[in-house]
Design an enzyme around this catalytic site. Sequence first.
Site, PDB file in Angstrom:
ATOM      1  N   GLY A  27      23.164 -86.542 -69.609  1.00  0.00           N
ATOM      2  CA  GLY A  27      23.764 -86.937 -70.872  1.00  0.00           C
ATOM      3  C   GLY A  27      23.468 -88.402 -71.145  1.00  0.00           C
ATOM      4  N   GLN A  32      24.194 -96.709 -74.787  1.00  0.00           N
ATOM      5  CA  GLN A  32      23.455 -96.935 -73.537  1.00  0.00           C
ATOM      6  C   GLN A  32      22.022 -97.364 -73.785  1.00  0.00           C
ATOM      7  OE1 GLN A  32      24.840 -92.930 -71.837  1.00  0.00           O
ATOM      8  NE2 GLN A  32      24.719 -94.217 -70.018  1.00  0.00           N
ATOM      9  N   CYS A  69      26.985 -92.555 -63.774  1.00  0.00           N
ATOM     10  CA  CYS A  69      26.598 -92.930 -65.131  1.00  0.00           C
ATOM     11  C   CYS A  69      25.247 -93.622 -65.082  1.00  0.00           C
ATOM     12  CB  CYS A  69      27.640 -93.873 -65.714  1.00  0.00           C
ATOM     13  SG  CYS A  69      27.258 -94.419 -67.380  1.00  0.00           S
ATOM     14  N   LEU A  70      24.363 -93.274 -66.008  1.00  0.00           N
ATOM     15  CA  LEU A  70      23.044 -93.908 -66.031  1.00  0.00           C
ATOM     16  C   LEU A  70      23.129 -95.407 -66.276  1.00  0.00           C
ATOM     17  CD1 LEU A  70      21.001 -91.267 -68.068  1.00  0.00           C
ATOM     18  CD2 LEU A  70      20.866 -91.732 -65.622  1.00  0.00           C
ATOM     19  N   HIS A 111      32.738 -87.682 -71.059  1.00  0.00           N
ATOM     20  CA  HIS A 111      32.090 -88.910 -70.595  1.00  0.00           C
ATOM     21  C   HIS A 111      31.267 -89.552 -71.721  1.00  0.00           C
ATOM     22  CE1 HIS A 111      29.903 -91.220 -67.301  1.00  0.00           C
ATOM     23  NE2 HIS A 111      29.077 -91.363 -68.324  1.00  0.00           N
ATOM     24  N   GLU A 112      30.476 -88.722 -72.430  1.00  0.00           N
ATOM     25  CA  GLU A 112      29.605 -89.273 -73.484  1.00  0.00           C
ATOM     26  C   GLU A 112      30.416 -89.754 -74.684  1.00  0.00           C
ATOM     27  OE1 GLU A 112      26.816 -89.963 -72.475  1.00  0.00           O
ATOM     28  OE2 GLU A 112      26.716 -88.565 -70.798  1.00  0.00           O
ATOM     29  N   HIS A 115      31.724 -93.105 -74.065  1.00  0.00           N
ATOM     30  CA  HIS A 115      30.722 -94.156 -74.292  1.00  0.00           C
ATOM     31  C   HIS A 115      30.744 -94.607 -75.752  1.00  0.00           C
ATOM     32  CE1 HIS A 115      28.346 -94.901 -70.727  1.00  0.00           C
ATOM     33  NE2 HIS A 115      28.153 -93.616 -70.499  1.00  0.00           N
TER      34      HIS A 115
HETATM   35 ZN   LIG Z   1      27.529 -92.690 -68.798  1.00  0.00          ZN
END
Ligand SMILES: [Zn+2]
Length: 165
Positions: A27, A32, A69-70, A111-112, A115
């Site tokens: 995701g 991000q 998380c990326l 989660h997304e 963000h």
């Molecule tokens: Zn994340």
Amino acid sequence: MVESVTDDIRALISDMFETMYAAEGIGLAAPQVGRTERVTVMDVEGAKYALINPEIVAHQGTVRGEEGCLSIPDIFGEVDRATSVTVRAVDENGRDIEVEGSELLARCLQHEIDHLHGKLFLDYLSVLKRRAALAKWDKFKADYPGYIRKVALERHGAHHSEGEL
Ligand SMILES: [Zn+2]
């Protein structure tokens, strides 16, 4: 809020999918990659989603699970999330859609969407755990020059959970 779904938004979505797959995440949210639009993309267990202006309209249950998380690679923490959620959004053709997800998809959606509201999973950890995670990230972050990790730099750690989000 994205007022209308333009070619620019569609280009953003396709760039985001590319970035997400390159980083081997499941995701990715627009902040991000340095964008402010409320856009997120996901690929959970083979199902692809591109959601514009997503909002959680219903949720059920609570389940604890590990998240990464990326944006802060290789840092993981246990986070309580709703077991299932219903999300309303607009798709890349400008149509209203509703997505129902449970388990990993529900976790990814929450989660997304967080963000898009400037929230990271770290915000759910206890002060001590968050401090430990940030201290660890402080040591790592020089290796990650971009918004998200570079693929060439990964796989040095043994730890790989269900996927970073
Ligand atoms: Zn994340």
